[in-house]
Design an enzyme around this catalytic site. Structure first.
Site: not given
Ligand code: PAF
Length: 300
Positions: A46, A48-49, A53, A77, A164, A166
Protein backbone atom coordinates in the site's frame (compact mmCIF):
# COMPACT_ATOMS: atom_id res chain seq x y z
CA UNK A 1 29.36 -3.39 -36.50
CA UNK A 2 29.02 -5.81 -33.55
CA UNK A 3 25.60 -7.19 -32.91
CA UNK A 4 24.19 -6.63 -29.40
CA UNK A 5 23.02 -9.90 -27.87
CA UNK A 6 20.12 -9.45 -25.45
CA UNK A 7 19.50 -12.18 -22.90
CA UNK A 8 15.76 -12.00 -22.08
CA UNK A 9 16.36 -13.87 -18.80
CA UNK A 10 18.89 -11.33 -17.54
CA UNK A 11 17.38 -9.24 -14.74
CA UNK A 12 16.47 -5.76 -15.87
CA UNK A 13 18.35 -3.02 -14.05
CA UNK A 14 16.67 -0.57 -11.69
CA UNK A 15 17.00 2.13 -14.34
CA UNK A 16 14.66 0.29 -16.66
CA UNK A 17 11.76 -0.15 -14.22
CA UNK A 18 8.44 0.33 -15.98
CA UNK A 19 5.22 1.60 -14.48
CA UNK A 20 1.68 0.58 -15.46
CA UNK A 21 -1.55 2.33 -14.49
CA UNK A 22 -3.95 0.50 -16.76
CA UNK A 23 -4.74 -3.21 -17.01
CA UNK A 24 -3.85 -3.08 -20.71
CA UNK A 25 -0.32 -1.81 -19.96
CA UNK A 26 0.13 -4.30 -17.13
CA UNK A 27 -1.00 -7.22 -19.32
CA UNK A 28 1.22 -6.21 -22.25
CA UNK A 29 4.33 -6.45 -20.07
CA UNK A 30 3.29 -9.59 -18.17
CA UNK A 31 2.20 -11.34 -21.40
CA UNK A 32 5.59 -10.58 -23.00
CA UNK A 33 7.42 -12.03 -19.99
CA UNK A 34 5.21 -15.13 -19.96
CA UNK A 35 5.84 -15.70 -23.68
CA UNK A 36 9.56 -15.66 -22.88
CA UNK A 37 9.01 -18.23 -20.12
CA UNK A 38 10.16 -15.85 -17.38
CA UNK A 39 9.10 -16.36 -13.76
CA UNK A 40 7.39 -13.43 -12.05
CA UNK A 41 7.64 -12.55 -8.36
CA UNK A 42 5.08 -10.16 -6.91
CA UNK A 43 5.10 -7.93 -3.83
CA UNK A 44 1.73 -6.25 -3.15
CA UNK A 45 1.96 -3.07 -1.02
CA UNK A 46 0.00 0.00 0.00
CA UNK A 47 3.03 2.27 -0.48
CA UNK A 48 4.80 4.37 2.20
CA UNK A 49 7.48 1.76 1.76
CA UNK A 50 10.20 0.93 4.26
CA UNK A 51 13.01 -1.58 4.60
CA UNK A 52 10.49 -4.34 5.39
CA UNK A 53 9.04 -3.90 1.89
CA UNK A 54 12.43 -3.50 0.20
CA UNK A 55 13.58 -6.79 1.73
CA UNK A 56 10.54 -8.50 0.12
CA UNK A 57 11.37 -6.89 -3.24
CA UNK A 58 14.96 -8.13 -2.99
CA UNK A 59 13.69 -11.60 -1.96
CA UNK A 60 11.56 -11.62 -5.11
CA UNK A 61 14.41 -10.38 -7.32
CA UNK A 62 16.64 -13.17 -5.99
CA UNK A 63 14.06 -15.89 -6.71
CA UNK A 64 12.24 -14.75 -9.88
CA UNK A 65 13.32 -13.51 -13.31
CA UNK A 66 11.09 -10.44 -13.03
CA UNK A 67 9.60 -8.60 -10.05
CA UNK A 68 6.34 -6.64 -9.91
CA UNK A 69 5.44 -4.36 -6.98
CA UNK A 70 1.93 -2.96 -6.67
CA UNK A 71 1.19 0.24 -4.79
CA UNK A 72 -2.50 0.62 -4.02
CA UNK A 73 -4.09 1.99 -0.83
CA UNK A 74 -7.07 -0.33 -0.77
CA UNK A 75 -10.20 1.46 0.50
CA UNK A 76 -11.98 -1.86 1.10
CA UNK A 77 -9.71 -2.77 4.02
CA UNK A 78 -10.36 0.45 5.97
CA UNK A 79 -13.52 0.86 8.07
CA UNK A 80 -15.23 4.26 8.26
CA UNK A 81 -13.30 6.31 10.81
CA UNK A 82 -9.99 4.52 10.15
CA UNK A 83 -7.00 6.26 8.56
CA UNK A 84 -7.72 5.84 4.81
CA UNK A 85 -7.59 9.60 4.15
CA UNK A 86 -4.38 10.14 6.13
CA UNK A 87 -2.59 6.88 5.30
CA UNK A 88 1.01 7.95 4.48
CA UNK A 89 1.65 8.30 0.74
CA UNK A 90 4.97 9.03 -0.96
CA UNK A 91 4.82 7.56 -4.45
CA UNK A 92 7.86 9.32 -5.95
CA UNK A 93 10.15 8.08 -3.19
CA UNK A 94 8.56 4.60 -3.24
CA UNK A 95 9.19 4.27 -6.99
CA UNK A 96 12.82 5.37 -6.69
CA UNK A 97 13.43 2.93 -3.85
CA UNK A 98 11.83 -0.13 -5.47
CA UNK A 99 13.70 0.56 -8.71
CA UNK A 100 16.88 0.50 -6.61
CA UNK A 101 15.77 -2.84 -5.08
CA UNK A 102 15.53 -4.39 -8.61
CA UNK A 103 11.78 -4.09 -9.23
CA UNK A 104 11.02 -4.38 -12.97
CA UNK A 105 7.43 -3.18 -13.02
CA UNK A 106 5.44 -0.98 -10.63
CA UNK A 107 1.69 -1.62 -10.87
CA UNK A 108 -0.16 1.54 -9.83
CA UNK A 109 -3.90 1.02 -10.26
CA UNK A 110 -6.25 3.86 -9.34
CA UNK A 111 -9.36 3.09 -7.23
CA UNK A 112 -11.43 3.38 -10.46
CA UNK A 113 -9.29 0.75 -12.19
CA UNK A 114 -9.52 -1.59 -9.19
CA UNK A 115 -13.19 -1.03 -8.40
CA UNK A 116 -14.89 0.40 -11.50
CA UNK A 117 -18.50 1.58 -11.33
CA UNK A 118 -20.79 -1.42 -10.88
CA UNK A 119 -18.18 -3.46 -9.01
CA UNK A 120 -19.98 -6.03 -6.79
CA UNK A 121 -17.71 -8.93 -5.83
CA UNK A 122 -15.98 -9.66 -2.56
CA UNK A 123 -13.93 -12.55 -1.25
CA UNK A 124 -14.17 -13.73 2.33
CA UNK A 125 -12.11 -16.35 4.11
CA UNK A 126 -13.94 -17.55 7.20
CA UNK A 127 -12.21 -19.21 10.17
CA UNK A 128 -8.68 -17.90 9.89
CA UNK A 129 -10.02 -14.32 9.54
CA UNK A 130 -11.76 -14.61 12.94
CA UNK A 131 -10.08 -13.51 16.16
CA UNK A 132 -6.87 -11.49 16.64
CA UNK A 133 -7.04 -8.56 14.15
CA UNK A 134 -10.32 -9.92 12.76
CA UNK A 135 -12.03 -9.32 16.12
CA UNK A 136 -11.32 -5.59 16.35
CA UNK A 137 -11.23 -4.96 12.55
CA UNK A 138 -14.04 -7.20 11.25
CA UNK A 139 -14.03 -5.57 7.79
CA UNK A 140 -10.27 -5.92 7.32
CA UNK A 141 -9.55 -9.42 6.03
CA UNK A 142 -12.49 -9.38 3.59
CA UNK A 143 -11.02 -6.21 2.07
CA UNK A 144 -7.54 -7.72 1.97
CA UNK A 145 -8.71 -11.03 0.45
CA UNK A 146 -10.74 -9.20 -2.20
CA UNK A 147 -7.92 -6.92 -3.33
CA UNK A 148 -5.22 -9.61 -3.16
CA UNK A 149 -7.40 -11.99 -5.20
CA UNK A 150 -7.78 -9.26 -7.83
CA UNK A 151 -4.08 -8.34 -7.75
CA UNK A 152 -3.04 -11.98 -8.19
CA UNK A 153 -5.43 -12.34 -11.14
CA UNK A 154 -4.11 -9.14 -12.68
CA UNK A 155 -0.39 -9.85 -12.28
CA UNK A 156 -0.56 -13.68 -12.59
CA UNK A 157 2.77 -14.11 -10.75
CA UNK A 158 4.66 -17.33 -10.22
CA UNK A 159 4.91 -16.46 -6.55
CA UNK A 160 3.83 -13.60 -4.29
CA UNK A 161 5.56 -12.50 -1.09
CA UNK A 162 3.93 -11.10 2.06
CA UNK A 163 5.64 -9.89 5.24
CA UNK A 164 5.31 -12.05 8.34
CA UNK A 165 4.54 -9.05 10.54
CA UNK A 166 0.98 -9.41 9.21
CA UNK A 167 1.06 -13.14 9.92
CA UNK A 168 -2.72 -13.56 10.08
CA UNK A 169 -2.99 -11.81 6.70
CA UNK A 170 -0.40 -14.26 5.29
CA UNK A 171 -2.48 -17.24 6.51
CA UNK A 172 -5.72 -15.72 5.17
CA UNK A 173 -4.11 -15.33 1.74
CA UNK A 174 -2.64 -18.85 1.81
CA UNK A 175 -6.10 -20.24 2.66
CA UNK A 176 -7.75 -18.21 -0.12
CA UNK A 177 -5.20 -19.36 -2.71
CA UNK A 178 -5.67 -22.99 -1.67
CA UNK A 179 -9.46 -22.80 -1.54
CA UNK A 180 -9.80 -21.02 -4.91
CA UNK A 181 -7.21 -23.25 -6.68
CA UNK A 182 -5.13 -20.23 -7.61
CA UNK A 183 -1.92 -21.17 -9.40
CA UNK A 184 0.53 -19.11 -7.35
CA UNK A 185 2.94 -19.90 -4.55
CA UNK A 186 2.59 -17.69 -1.45
CA UNK A 187 5.82 -16.99 0.42
CA UNK A 188 6.42 -15.23 3.75
CA UNK A 189 9.20 -12.68 4.29
CA UNK A 190 10.82 -12.28 7.73
CA UNK A 191 9.90 -9.27 9.88
CA UNK A 192 12.39 -6.41 9.54
CA UNK A 193 13.01 -4.48 12.76
CA UNK A 194 14.36 -1.11 13.81
CA UNK A 195 17.57 -1.13 15.91
CA UNK A 196 15.50 -1.33 19.14
CA UNK A 197 13.46 -4.21 17.68
CA UNK A 198 10.27 -2.32 16.77
CA UNK A 199 8.74 -4.09 13.76
CA UNK A 200 8.85 -1.77 10.75
CA UNK A 201 5.47 -0.47 9.64
CA UNK A 202 4.27 2.42 7.49
CA UNK A 203 2.06 3.51 10.42
CA UNK A 204 5.09 3.94 12.73
CA UNK A 205 5.30 7.41 11.14
CA UNK A 206 2.29 8.41 13.28
CA UNK A 207 4.17 7.84 16.58
CA UNK A 208 5.21 10.86 18.70
CA UNK A 209 8.73 10.78 20.19
CA UNK A 210 7.44 9.50 23.55
CA UNK A 211 5.19 6.89 21.88
CA UNK A 212 8.12 5.78 19.75
CA UNK A 213 10.18 5.19 22.90
CA UNK A 214 7.39 3.13 24.47
CA UNK A 215 6.79 1.21 21.21
CA UNK A 216 10.33 -0.17 21.31
CA UNK A 217 9.36 -2.31 24.33
CA UNK A 218 6.67 -4.34 22.61
CA UNK A 219 9.00 -6.73 20.80
CA UNK A 220 11.09 -7.19 23.96
CA UNK A 221 8.03 -8.38 25.90
CA UNK A 222 6.89 -10.89 23.28
CA UNK A 223 10.44 -12.15 22.71
CA UNK A 224 10.72 -12.79 26.46
CA UNK A 225 7.33 -14.55 26.39
CA UNK A 226 8.59 -16.82 23.60
CA UNK A 227 11.68 -17.64 25.68
CA UNK A 228 9.48 -18.55 28.66
CA UNK A 229 7.35 -20.82 26.48
CA UNK A 230 10.45 -22.53 25.17
CA UNK A 231 11.68 -23.33 28.71
CA UNK A 232 8.31 -24.87 29.55
CA UNK A 233 6.41 -22.13 31.45
CA UNK A 234 2.64 -22.68 31.10
CA UNK A 235 0.96 -20.63 28.35
CA UNK A 236 -1.55 -19.03 30.75
CA UNK A 237 1.26 -17.85 33.06
CA UNK A 238 3.24 -16.49 30.10
CA UNK A 239 0.22 -14.49 28.94
CA UNK A 240 -0.52 -13.01 32.35
CA UNK A 241 3.10 -11.94 32.95
CA UNK A 242 3.26 -10.61 29.36
CA UNK A 243 0.12 -8.49 29.88
CA UNK A 244 1.61 -6.99 33.02
CA UNK A 245 4.93 -6.25 31.28
CA UNK A 246 3.15 -4.46 28.39
CA UNK A 247 1.14 -2.22 30.73
CA UNK A 248 4.24 -1.58 32.90
CA UNK A 249 6.11 -0.50 29.74
CA UNK A 250 3.62 2.36 29.27
CA UNK A 251 1.07 0.99 26.78
CA UNK A 252 -2.36 2.25 27.87
CA UNK A 253 -4.25 -0.91 26.87
CA UNK A 254 -3.89 -4.19 24.99
CA UNK A 255 -6.10 -5.15 22.07
CA UNK A 256 -4.93 -8.79 22.18
CA UNK A 257 -2.03 -10.83 23.49
CA UNK A 258 -2.29 -14.49 22.62
CA UNK A 259 -0.36 -17.64 21.75
CA UNK A 260 -1.60 -19.32 18.57
CA UNK A 261 -0.44 -22.30 16.52
CA UNK A 262 1.25 -21.31 13.27
CA UNK A 263 -0.70 -23.61 10.92
CA UNK A 264 -4.25 -22.43 11.60
CA UNK A 265 -4.04 -19.81 14.39
CA UNK A 266 -5.84 -22.11 16.84
CA UNK A 267 -5.19 -21.06 20.45
CA UNK A 268 -2.41 -22.93 22.29
CA UNK A 269 -4.12 -24.69 25.21
CA UNK A 270 -3.25 -24.12 28.88
CA UNK A 271 -0.10 -25.82 30.09
CA UNK A 272 3.20 -26.33 28.32
CA UNK A 273 3.49 -25.43 24.66
CA UNK A 274 3.19 -28.63 22.60
CA UNK A 275 3.26 -27.41 18.98
CA UNK A 276 4.95 -24.66 16.99
CA UNK A 277 3.30 -21.34 17.82
CA UNK A 278 3.70 -17.58 17.78
CA UNK A 279 3.00 -14.94 20.39
CA UNK A 280 0.66 -12.39 18.76
CA UNK A 281 0.11 -8.88 20.07
CA UNK A 282 -1.80 -5.75 19.07
CA UNK A 283 -1.91 -2.50 21.03
CA UNK A 284 -3.20 0.98 20.38
CA UNK A 285 -0.70 3.72 21.21
CA UNK A 286 -2.22 7.16 20.63
CA UNK A 287 -3.51 7.05 17.05
CA UNK A 288 -1.18 4.20 16.08
CA UNK A 289 -2.16 0.55 16.11
CA UNK A 290 0.92 -1.65 16.52
CA UNK A 291 0.96 -5.37 15.79
CA UNK A 292 3.81 -7.83 16.15
CA UNK A 293 4.46 -11.54 16.59
CA UNK A 294 7.31 -13.78 17.73
CA UNK A 295 7.89 -17.49 17.05
CA UNK A 296 8.07 -20.06 19.85
CA UNK A 297 8.91 -23.74 19.38
CA UNK A 298 7.88 -26.37 21.95
CA UNK A 299 10.57 -27.77 24.22
CA UNK A 300 11.86 -31.06 22.75
O1 PAF B 1 -0.10 -5.67 3.77
C1 PAF B 1 -0.49 -4.77 3.00
O2 PAF B 1 0.21 -3.81 2.72
C2 PAF B 1 -1.89 -4.86 2.42
O3 PAF B 1 -2.79 -5.43 3.33
C3 PAF B 1 -1.95 -5.59 1.07
C4 PAF B 1 -1.53 -7.04 1.21
C5 PAF B 1 -1.04 -4.89 0.07
C6 PAF B 1 -3.37 -5.57 0.52
O4 PAF B 1 -3.84 -4.27 0.34
Amino acid sequence: MTKQIIDPTAPETGDSMKTAQTLADLRATIDAWRRQGLTVGFVPTMGALHEGHFSLVRQSAETADRTVVSIFVNPKQFAPGEDLATYPRNEARDLAMIAEASCNLAWLPTPEVMYPPGYQTSVSVSDVSQGLCGASRPHFFGGVATVVCKLLNQVRPTHAIFGEKDFQQLLVIRRMVRDLDMDVKILGGPIVREPDGLAMSSRNAYLSAEERRIAGNLNRVIAEMATQLEVGVATEDVISSGRKAIIDAGFPSIDYLDIRHVEDLSRAPAGRLLAEARVFVAVQLGRTRLIDNWPAAPKP
